[in-house]
Write a protein that holds these residues in place. Sequence first.
Motif, short mmCIF file in Angstrom:
data_model
loop_
_atom_site.label_atom_id
_atom_site.label_comp_id
_atom_site.label_asym_id
_atom_site.label_seq_id
_atom_site.Cartn_x
_atom_site.Cartn_y
_atom_site.Cartn_z
N ASP A 165 0.83 -1.20 0.00
CA ASP A 165 0.00 0.00 0.00
C ASP A 165 0.87 1.26 0.00
OD1 ASP A 165 -1.93 1.92 0.45
OD2 ASP A 165 -3.01 0.70 1.90
N ASP A 166 0.43 2.29 -0.74
CA ASP A 166 1.16 3.56 -0.81
C ASP A 166 1.33 4.21 0.56
OD1 ASP A 166 0.27 5.03 -4.02
OD2 ASP A 166 1.65 3.44 -3.47
N ILE A 167 0.48 3.89 1.50
CA ILE A 167 0.54 4.50 2.83
C ILE A 167 1.88 4.19 3.51
CG2 ILE A 167 -0.49 4.51 5.14
CD1 ILE A 167 -3.20 4.06 3.76
N THR A 168 2.47 3.04 3.19
CA THR A 168 3.74 2.65 3.82
C THR A 168 4.94 3.33 3.16
OG1 THR A 168 4.02 0.73 2.39
CG2 THR A 168 2.81 0.40 4.46
N LEU A 169 4.70 4.13 2.13
CA LEU A 169 5.80 4.80 1.43
C LEU A 169 5.93 6.24 1.88
CD1 LEU A 169 5.18 3.58 -2.23
CD2 LEU A 169 6.70 2.60 -0.52
N SER A 170 7.16 6.70 1.97
CA SER A 170 7.39 8.11 2.27
C SER A 170 7.00 8.93 1.04
CB SER A 170 8.86 8.34 2.60
OG SER A 170 9.65 8.24 1.43
N PRO A 171 6.80 10.22 1.19
CA PRO A 171 6.47 11.05 0.02
C PRO A 171 7.53 10.95 -1.09
CG PRO A 171 6.05 12.27 2.04
CD PRO A 171 6.73 10.99 2.44
N TRP A 172 8.80 10.91 -0.72
CA TRP A 172 9.85 10.82 -1.73
C TRP A 172 9.83 9.45 -2.41
CZ3 TRP A 172 14.76 13.42 0.76
CH2 TRP A 172 14.59 14.81 0.76
N GLU A 173 9.56 8.40 -1.63
CA GLU A 173 9.46 7.06 -2.23
C GLU A 173 8.31 7.02 -3.23
OE1 GLU A 173 11.10 4.04 1.21
OE2 GLU A 173 9.07 4.85 1.42
N ARG A 174 7.18 7.66 -2.87
CA ARG A 174 6.05 7.71 -3.80
C ARG A 174 6.42 8.43 -5.09
NH1 ARG A 174 2.80 10.06 0.23
NH2 ARG A 174 2.58 8.46 1.78
N GLU A 175 7.17 9.52 -4.97
CA GLU A 175 7.59 10.28 -6.16
C GLU A 175 8.52 9.47 -7.04
OE1 GLU A 175 6.63 13.14 -7.53
OE2 GLU A 175 5.13 13.29 -5.95
N VAL A 176 9.47 8.78 -6.42
CA VAL A 176 10.40 7.95 -7.20
C VAL A 176 9.64 6.82 -7.89
CG1 VAL A 176 12.33 6.31 -7.02
CG2 VAL A 176 12.45 8.52 -5.85
N LEU A 177 8.74 6.17 -7.16
CA LEU A 177 7.96 5.08 -7.76
C LEU A 177 7.09 5.61 -8.89
CD1 LEU A 177 7.21 2.11 -7.78
CD2 LEU A 177 5.47 2.62 -6.03
N ALA A 178 6.50 6.77 -8.73
CA ALA A 178 5.67 7.36 -9.79
C ALA A 178 6.53 7.68 -11.02
CB ALA A 178 4.97 8.62 -9.29
N CYS A 179 7.71 8.23 -10.79
CA CYS A 179 8.60 8.59 -11.89
C CYS A 179 9.03 7.34 -12.66
CB CYS A 179 9.81 9.34 -11.34
SG CYS A 179 10.88 10.06 -12.59
N VAL A 180 9.40 6.30 -11.94
CA VAL A 180 9.81 5.05 -12.57
C VAL A 180 8.64 4.42 -13.31
CG1 VAL A 180 10.56 2.68 -12.07
CG2 VAL A 180 11.71 4.60 -10.97
N THR A 181 7.47 4.42 -12.69
CA THR A 181 6.28 3.85 -13.32
C THR A 181 5.95 4.58 -14.62
OG1 THR A 181 5.43 3.14 -11.17
CG2 THR A 181 3.83 3.30 -12.97
N GLU A 182 6.00 5.90 -14.60
CA GLU A 182 5.73 6.68 -15.81
C GLU A 182 6.73 6.35 -16.92
OE1 GLU A 182 5.81 10.75 -14.48
OE2 GLU A 182 4.12 10.41 -13.11
N ALA A 183 7.99 6.22 -16.56
CA ALA A 183 9.01 5.89 -17.56
C ALA A 183 8.77 4.49 -18.14
CB ALA A 183 10.41 5.97 -16.95
N ALA A 184 8.42 3.54 -17.28
CA ALA A 184 8.15 2.18 -17.74
C ALA A 184 6.91 2.13 -18.64
CB ALA A 184 7.99 1.24 -16.55
N GLU A 185 5.86 2.82 -18.23
CA GLU A 185 4.62 2.86 -19.03
C GLU A 185 4.87 3.44 -20.42
OE1 GLU A 185 1.50 1.73 -18.33
OE2 GLU A 185 2.13 0.95 -16.38
N ALA A 186 5.76 4.46 -20.49
CA ALA A 186 6.04 5.13 -21.75
C ALA A 186 7.17 4.46 -22.54
CB ALA A 186 6.41 6.60 -21.49
N GLY A 187 7.80 3.44 -21.94
CA GLY A 187 8.90 2.75 -22.62
C GLY A 187 10.17 3.58 -22.69
N ARG A 188 10.31 4.55 -21.78
CA ARG A 188 11.52 5.38 -21.74
C ARG A 188 12.60 4.70 -20.92
NH1 ARG A 188 7.68 9.41 -20.08
NH2 ARG A 188 8.74 9.40 -18.07
N THR A 189 13.80 5.25 -21.01
CA THR A 189 14.89 4.74 -20.19
C THR A 189 14.60 5.05 -18.72
OG1 THR A 189 16.13 6.80 -20.47
CG2 THR A 189 16.63 5.00 -22.01
#
Length: 154
Positions: free
Chosen positions: A2-26
Motif C-alpha cells: 500500500d502507498d501509505i507505507t511509502l514516504s512522500p519521496w518514495e512515492r515520487e520515485v515510484l511514480a517517476c519510474v512507473t511513468e518511464a516504464a509505461e512510456a517505454g523510456r529509459t
Amino acid sequence: MDDITLSPWEREVLACVTEAAEAGRTAPTGDELQERCGCDSISTTVNLVQRLERKGLIQVERYQRTRRITVLATGKATAPVANKTPHWRTKKRPGRMPSASLHALKARDPDMTMAIIKAARREGMGLDDFVAELVWAGWQSREEAFAARVAALR
C-alpha cells in the motif's frame, strides 16, 4: 504494498519510474529523480531506489552506465539499455584480475595512457580494475562482431 507505507519521496520515485516504464523510456537518472523529489542529494535518490527495491516494488538491473527498472506490480520495465556492461561494483569477479601493466600501456601510447588514468579516476576505479573493465568490454565487442561476420557468411 500500500502507498501509505511509502514516504512522500518514495512515492515520487515510484511514480517517476512507473511513468518511464509505461512510456517505454529509459530509467530515470539520479538527477531526474532528485529534481522530481525535490531533494538535494544524488545519494538520497540512490537510497530511495534501493528502499523501493527492498520493499519488493521494483526490480533493478544495474549496468556500468545506466539501469533498467521493472515495476513489479505491472510487470512493465523501462527501456532496454544499449550498453550491458555489468556495473563494476556488483559484478562477480574470480578475485584479482590480471591486466596490462602501466609501463606497457605508457610504452604503447602515453597520451592514451593518461586518458585511461583520468577516466579511471573520474569513475572512482583503480587503474587495474578499469583496464580490466576495458578489456572485458573490448572482448565482448570483438566477440559480437565475430558472431555477426559468421552469421553474414551463412
